[in-house]
Scaffold this motif. Structure first.
Motif, PDB file in Angstrom:
ATOM      1  N   PHE A  98     -50.137  90.602 108.277  1.00  0.00           N
ATOM      2  CA  PHE A  98     -50.805  89.791 109.595  1.00  0.00           C
ATOM      3  C   PHE A  98     -49.889  89.723 110.737  1.00  0.00           C
ATOM      4  N   HIS A  99     -48.734  89.571 110.248  1.00  0.00           N
ATOM      5  CA  HIS A  99     -47.701  89.332 111.518  1.00  0.00           C
ATOM      6  C   HIS A  99     -47.709  90.802 112.080  1.00  0.00           C
ATOM      7  N   PHE A 100     -47.568  91.839 111.435  1.00  0.00           N
ATOM      8  CA  PHE A 100     -47.459  93.339 112.080  1.00  0.00           C
ATOM      9  C   PHE A 100     -48.415  93.745 112.657  1.00  0.00           C
ATOM     10  N   PHE A 101     -49.763  93.529 112.236  1.00  0.00           N
ATOM     11  CA  PHE A 101     -50.930  94.066 113.076  1.00  0.00           C
ATOM     12  C   PHE A 101     -51.308  93.049 113.919  1.00  0.00           C
ATOM     13  N   TYR A 102     -51.217  91.839 113.900  1.00  0.00           N
ATOM     14  CA  TYR A 102     -51.588  90.962 115.034  1.00  0.00           C
ATOM     15  C   TYR A 102     -50.582  91.230 116.101  1.00  0.00           C
ATOM     16  N   THR A 103     -49.293  91.237 116.128  1.00  0.00           N
ATOM     17  CA  THR A 103     -48.507  91.288 117.074  1.00  0.00           C
ATOM     18  C   THR A 103     -48.672  92.568 117.862  1.00  0.00           C
TER      19      THR A 103
END
Length: 243
Positions: A134-139
């Motif tokens: 989630f962190h990778f794709f959200y940012t």
């Protein structure tokens, strides 16, 4: 372990598997929505949303740093926010909070060329529903969407000067990144070796020549992107945002 813990086989990411394809579909859908509705989003009512998105990026990055520390994987040679997309995240937050066009100019090509490349060929270990996924794709997604939002809704268009500023900005950062890599045994910007997962780097030749190829490609793609997208914005925004 759970979605916030360290990886196991359940969380191993595979490029263009179902979870990645869903992300790409969301990316395309939201990009179309931003384009279609951009004229309705250029008003003061969206200021709270802009600030909220900036805060969400800050919280995601703080949580990511805490995750690395808690799980014993934080290392100075790989965990500092020095990758281009990390720098893009910082610029994105500043842009959302200040609306300064000079920040847009520094962010734009990092988002369109760098974050986009990361979205389509992610150097990622953890799959859905792990926190790191989630962190990778959200940012990365938000960096691109914010750049497009400011171009389509706020009318901040890339110019030839934007291209020049971006290239100068990256080359000013380059010796700093090389210094950190050397003294922290890091590989920020992949300046010491290519990513292990398939990426654009595979087409640019062996080390160290791919670095020079990448520099030339950056200039070429930036100019092409500027030529294609310069008409989308008109720079009719508040002059107070242009410095």
């Amino acid at each position: 372990m759970g979605w916030f813990g360290r990886s196991n086989k359940f969380f191993e990411f595979n490029m263009y598997a179902q979870s990645h394809l869903v992300i790409l579909a969301i990316y395309i859908l939201m990009t179309v929505v931003i384009f279609i509705r951009s004229k309705k989003w250029n008003d003061k009512e969206w200021r709270r949303t802009e600030i909220g998105v900036a805060i969400s990026l800050i919280l995601f990055e703080i949580t990511n740093q805490l995750w690395m520390y808690v799980n014993g994987v934080w290392k100075i040679g790989r965990s500092l926010p020095l990758e281009l997309c990390n720098i893009g995240l910082i610029l994105c937050v500043i842009l959302l909070l200040t609306k300064k066009k000079v920040i847009f100019e520094l962010l734009f090509f990092i988002a369109i060329l760098g974050a986009n490349q990361a979205i389509f060929t992610p150097a990622l270990t953890y799959d859905f529903p792990h926190f790191r996924f989630f962190h990778f794709f959200y940012t990365h997604l938000v960096i691109v969407w914010v750049s497009l939002y400011f171009m389509w809704a706020k009318r901040y268009s890339p110019t030839l000067g934007t291209t020049i500023k971006q290239i100068i900005f990256i080359n000013l950062l380059l010796p700093i990144i090389m210094f950190v890599n050397k003294h922290a045994n890091g590989n920020y910007w992949f300046l010491r070796h290519k990513p292990k997962s398939p990426s654009l780097f595979d087409l640019l030749g062996p080390y160290p020549w791919y670095i020079f190829s990448l520099e030339s490609l950056l200039i070429l793609l930036s100019l092409i992107t500027w030529a294609i997208l310069r008409k989308w914005g008109t720079n009719k925004g508040d002059r107070s945002h242009t410095q």
